[in-house]
Scaffold this motif. Structure first.
Motif: not given
Length: 100
Positions: A36-44, A74-90
């Motif tokens: 639910e964090t990655i999937f953007n239900k608000r997108s067109t 997919i919500k953007r941006p997805v920030i990863t570091k060493a294959d770990k998701v650090v942040m989703v969205g700005f």
């Protein structure tokens, strides 16, 4: 990207809207944060799926193929570091708290 450039934070940009994304990567992201964090239900794109398709997306297993096919969901941006998701969205405030 502008925020990271302003702070001189090195990064690699992957445009999954044009370059695509694998189900394996999406599965990893969903396991880390929940689909639910990655999937953007608000997108067109999501709104254009129609109510029946929308109602059928009830789990990561059902959301991942939709995200592979319709990367704009997919919500953007997805920030990863060493294959770990650090942040989703700005969020500049939260970005400032991350050790880059």
């Amino acid at each position: 990207m502008s925020w990271m450039k302003e702070k001189n934070i090195p990064f690699t940009f992957h445009d999954y809207k044009t370059m695509g994304i694998t189900a394996k990567i999406l599965k990893s992201w969903c396991e880390q944060l929940g689909w639910e964090t990655i999937f953007n239900k608000r997108s067109t794109t999501y709104k254009e799926l129609g109510p029946e398709k929308q109602a059928s997306i009830t789990s990561a297993a059902k959301a991942i193929p939709v995200m592979v096919e319709h990367t704009s969901i997919i919500k953007r941006p997805v920030i990863t570091k060493a294959d770990k998701v650090v942040m989703v969205g700005f969020d500049a405030k939260k970005y400032a708290e991350v050790e880059w």
